[in-house]
Design an enzyme around this catalytic site. Structure first.
Site, PDB file in Angstrom:
ATOM      1  N   CYS A  48      44.889  33.210  34.077  1.00  0.00           N
ATOM      2  CA  CYS A  48      44.103  33.977  35.044  1.00  0.00           C
ATOM      3  C   CYS A  48      44.883  35.212  35.492  1.00  0.00           C
ATOM      4  O   CYS A  48      46.101  35.288  35.363  1.00  0.00           O
ATOM      5  CB  CYS A  48      43.751  33.112  36.253  1.00  0.00           C
ATOM      6  SG  CYS A  48      42.516  31.846  35.905  1.00  0.00           S
ATOM      7  N   HIS A  74      41.383  36.749  40.407  1.00  0.00           N
ATOM      8  CA  HIS A  74      41.286  36.169  41.746  1.00  0.00           C
ATOM      9  C   HIS A  74      42.440  36.612  42.631  1.00  0.00           C
ATOM     10  O   HIS A  74      43.381  37.287  42.190  1.00  0.00           O
ATOM     11  CB  HIS A  74      41.232  34.638  41.657  1.00  0.00           C
ATOM     12  CG  HIS A  74      42.442  33.999  41.035  1.00  0.00           C
ATOM     13  ND1 HIS A  74      43.621  33.795  41.715  1.00  0.00           N
ATOM     14  CD2 HIS A  74      42.645  33.496  39.785  1.00  0.00           C
ATOM     15  CE1 HIS A  74      44.502  33.201  40.929  1.00  0.00           C
ATOM     16  NE2 HIS A  74      43.942  33.012  39.738  1.00  0.00           N
TER      17      HIS A  74
END
Length: 252
Positions: free
Chosen positions: A201, A185
């Site tokens: 992440c 992301h």
């Protein structure tokens, strides 16, 4: 005759005064762009493609969706090694694969022919790195953020929900990996690129994640190398081994 002349002079003086007063009242009643500028403040923004307030993008809680175009020059904040560039990269994976070099905080999008687009990324902090293979199962622009229960348990001050927007930690784009809670992301903090900072992440600048988002599709294979793996960039295959197979563990 004298009385008529005096009345005529009075009328000639009164008319301009009345016209001036009417103009002044009109200016006060209708303070448009020009009058606002004369009074020293900015006129209200005109309606744009998302309505009257679409120029204000600083709040993640706004009712209108932010502009999907990423225009901030965030890459200018990165060191040269972390900026997006095409490099030589030899690995036994097909074109279109994403390879994440955890140890060196790089993400590669393979172009084929021994070349790849290299992006600088932020990865998991100590104790939160992982390795394995996944596929992109979903993509989202300006995604909402729902911190997982495990993260909230570690950081109780986190919000339970945050709407998508420039203030959202997921940034401009997100690509969800398998059925896990891991994502590739964007970020609202470009200073974290190149560091071990996340809960697992993979984060890029908003510019870079928008570029990667335009190339990767649902179903794209993602290979995450362990933190201890050596960099394979520009490495030439040994004569006795024409290809190097990277063994990674599966993680659902």
């Amino acid at each position: 005759m004298m009385i008529s002349g005096i009345a005529s002079k009075r009328n000639s003086v009164a008319r301009p005064l009345m016209a001036f007063a009417a103009a002044l009242l009109l200016t006060v009643a209708l303070p448009g762009t020009a009058s606002a500028q004369r009074l020293g403040y900015a006129a209200a923004p005109q309606a744009g493609p998302f309505g009257a307030g679409d120029q204000v993008l600083s709040s993640p809680q706004q009712d209108t969706a932010p502009d999907a175009t990423v225009t901030d020059d965030e890459d200018a904040q990165l060191s040269d090694r972390l900026r997006r560039q095409v490099v030589a990269y030899n690995i036994n994976q097909p074109a279109g694969t994403i390879v994440i070099d955890t140890a060196n905080t790089y993400l590669y999008y393979l172009l084929g022919g021994g070349r790849a687009i290299r992006y600088g990324v932020g990865v998991g902090r100590e104790g939160f790195t992982w390795a394995g293979t996944q596929t992109i199962t979903r993509k989202a622009e300006w995604p909402d953020w729902h911190p997982p229960a495990q993260m909230i348990a570690r950081q109780p001050y986190l919000p339970r929900f945050m709407a998508g927007g420039p203030g959202n930690p997921l940034g401009a784009r997100a690509m969800y990996l398998g059925s896990t809670e891991y994502r590739i992301h964007g970020t609202n903090d470009p200073s974290t690129i190149g560091k071990f900072v996340s809960s697992g992440c993979i984060r890029l600048t908003n510019e870079d994640v928008a570029d990667l988002f335009s190339r990767a599709t649902v179903g794209t294979r993602v290979v995450v190398l362990p933190k201890s793996a050596p960099s394979l960039e520009t490495r030439k295959p040994r004569p006795e081994r024409q290809a190097m197979n990277i063994a990674v563990s599966s993680r659902d």
